[in-house]
Design a protein around this motif. Structure first.
Motif, short mmCIF file in Angstrom:
data_model
loop_
_atom_site.label_atom_id
_atom_site.label_comp_id
_atom_site.label_asym_id
_atom_site.label_seq_id
_atom_site.Cartn_x
_atom_site.Cartn_y
_atom_site.Cartn_z
N ASN A 146 1.03 7.27 0.76
CA ASN A 146 -0.37 8.30 0.67
C ASN A 146 -1.54 7.40 1.07
O ASN A 146 -2.28 8.12 1.72
CB ASN A 146 -0.46 8.79 -0.84
N MET A 147 -1.71 6.20 0.41
CA MET A 147 -2.96 5.75 0.80
C MET A 147 -3.19 5.21 2.32
O MET A 147 -3.97 5.36 2.97
CB MET A 147 -3.10 4.26 -0.09
N GLU A 148 -2.01 4.84 2.69
CA GLU A 148 -2.06 4.54 4.21
C GLU A 148 -2.11 5.73 5.12
O GLU A 148 -3.03 5.98 6.19
CB GLU A 148 -0.69 3.82 4.79
N THR A 149 -1.61 6.99 4.86
CA THR A 149 -2.04 8.20 5.36
C THR A 149 -3.18 8.57 5.18
O THR A 149 -3.91 8.90 6.28
CB THR A 149 -1.19 9.14 4.86
N GLN A 150 -4.09 8.31 4.17
CA GLN A 150 -5.37 8.74 3.75
C GLN A 150 -6.18 7.60 4.85
O GLN A 150 -7.23 8.27 5.35
CB GLN A 150 -5.77 8.44 2.53
N GLU A 151 -5.93 6.35 4.99
CA GLU A 151 -6.63 5.34 5.63
C GLU A 151 -6.49 5.90 7.15
O GLU A 151 -7.70 6.03 8.06
CB GLU A 151 -6.06 4.28 5.79
N ARG A 152 -5.27 6.63 7.71
CA ARG A 152 -5.26 7.04 9.15
C ARG A 152 -5.89 8.12 9.28
O ARG A 152 -6.63 8.38 10.31
CB ARG A 152 -3.79 7.04 9.41
N ILE A 153 -5.89 9.07 8.50
CA ILE A 153 -6.74 10.36 8.52
C ILE A 153 -8.26 10.12 8.78
O ILE A 153 -8.89 10.73 9.39
CB ILE A 153 -6.43 11.27 7.50
N ILE B 100 0.95 -1.10 0.10
CA ILE B 100 -0.15 0.05 0.23
C ILE B 100 0.81 1.18 -0.02
O ILE B 100 1.64 1.22 0.66
CB ILE B 100 -0.87 0.06 1.11
N SER B 101 0.71 2.38 -1.00
CA SER B 101 1.22 3.20 -0.88
C SER B 101 1.21 4.27 0.26
O SER B 101 0.37 3.98 0.99
CB SER B 101 1.09 4.14 -2.10
N ALA C 23 -1.99 14.77 13.53
CA ALA C 23 -0.60 14.89 13.33
C ALA C 23 -0.04 13.43 13.25
O ALA C 23 0.73 13.00 12.41
CB ALA C 23 0.08 15.77 14.16
N ASP C 24 -0.42 12.58 14.13
CA ASP C 24 -0.05 11.22 14.36
C ASP C 24 -0.29 10.56 13.02
O ASP C 24 0.33 9.45 12.45
CB ASP C 24 -0.43 10.55 15.56
N ALA C 25 -1.56 10.75 12.49
CA ALA C 25 -2.10 10.00 11.41
C ALA C 25 -1.18 10.49 10.01
O ALA C 25 -1.09 9.72 9.08
CB ALA C 25 -3.53 10.25 11.23
N VAL C 26 -0.90 11.75 9.92
CA VAL C 26 -0.12 12.17 8.89
C VAL C 26 1.45 11.73 9.06
O VAL C 26 1.84 11.42 7.87
CB VAL C 26 -0.13 13.78 8.70
N TYR C 27 1.91 11.90 10.09
CA TYR C 27 3.40 11.69 10.32
C TYR C 27 3.62 10.37 11.09
O TYR C 27 4.41 10.34 11.66
CB TYR C 27 3.87 12.84 10.93
N PHE C 28 3.24 9.27 10.61
CA PHE C 28 3.31 8.04 11.31
C PHE C 28 4.29 7.33 10.79
O PHE C 28 4.87 7.66 9.67
CB PHE C 28 2.04 7.07 11.06
N LEU C 29 4.93 6.48 11.68
CA LEU C 29 6.09 5.68 10.90
C LEU C 29 5.74 4.46 10.57
O LEU C 29 5.20 3.73 11.34
CB LEU C 29 7.16 5.65 12.21
N ALA C 30 6.16 4.07 9.36
CA ALA C 30 5.65 2.97 8.74
C ALA C 30 6.25 1.71 9.60
O ALA C 30 7.36 1.75 9.78
CB ALA C 30 5.72 2.82 7.32
#
Length: 139
Positions: A7-14, A4-5, A128-135
């Protein structure tokens, strides 16, 4: 294992954080209704006791006020975050989204509405945690 890219993971988290926000708003609406009923009951008890239960009214009123402040704060956050959502439900420009929430927080702090500012700060941190998460790179 599907890739999963970021960006898509960030979208899911947001999106998950936004849904958590909406759920919290819904819960607060239920609490507001409950406290309005409790307040009416407390008024009746106060009257029945020859106006000797003012402490009960004060206590319920104080709690009701805090719930309203939380609800209003979350509503403001929801409106702010929704402005960065497109028609497909994705969130655009993550940095600006976080900056807008931070500005909302600072505005309320400057107006000495510290309870609202604290609530907004909590949700700013969640977004912010949703955007700047560590994969998670472990296999």
């Amino acid at each position: 294992m599907a890739i999963i890219s970021r960006n898509m993971e960030t979208q899911e988290r947001i999106i998950n954080t936004f849904e958590e926000l909406q759920s919290a708003i819904h819960s607060l609406k239920s609490q507001i209704v409950e406290f309005e009923m409790l307040f009416n009951q407390a008024c009746n008890r106060h009257i029945a006791s020859d106006f000797k239960k003012e402490w009960l009214l004060d206590r319920i009123s104080s709690r009701h006020t805090m719930i309203l402040i939380r609800h209003d704060s979350l509503q403001l956050i929801q409106e702010t975050v929704s402005a960065y959502r497109d028609y497909d439900g994705f969130f655009l420009d993550h940095k600006q989204l976080l900056d807008a929430i931070e500005l909302l927080m600072l505005t309320h702090a400057e107006e000495e509405e510290y309870e609202m500012a604290a609530i907004i700060k909590k949700w700013h941190e969640k977004f912010a945690d949703a955007v700047y998460f560590l994969a998670d790179l472990s296999y």
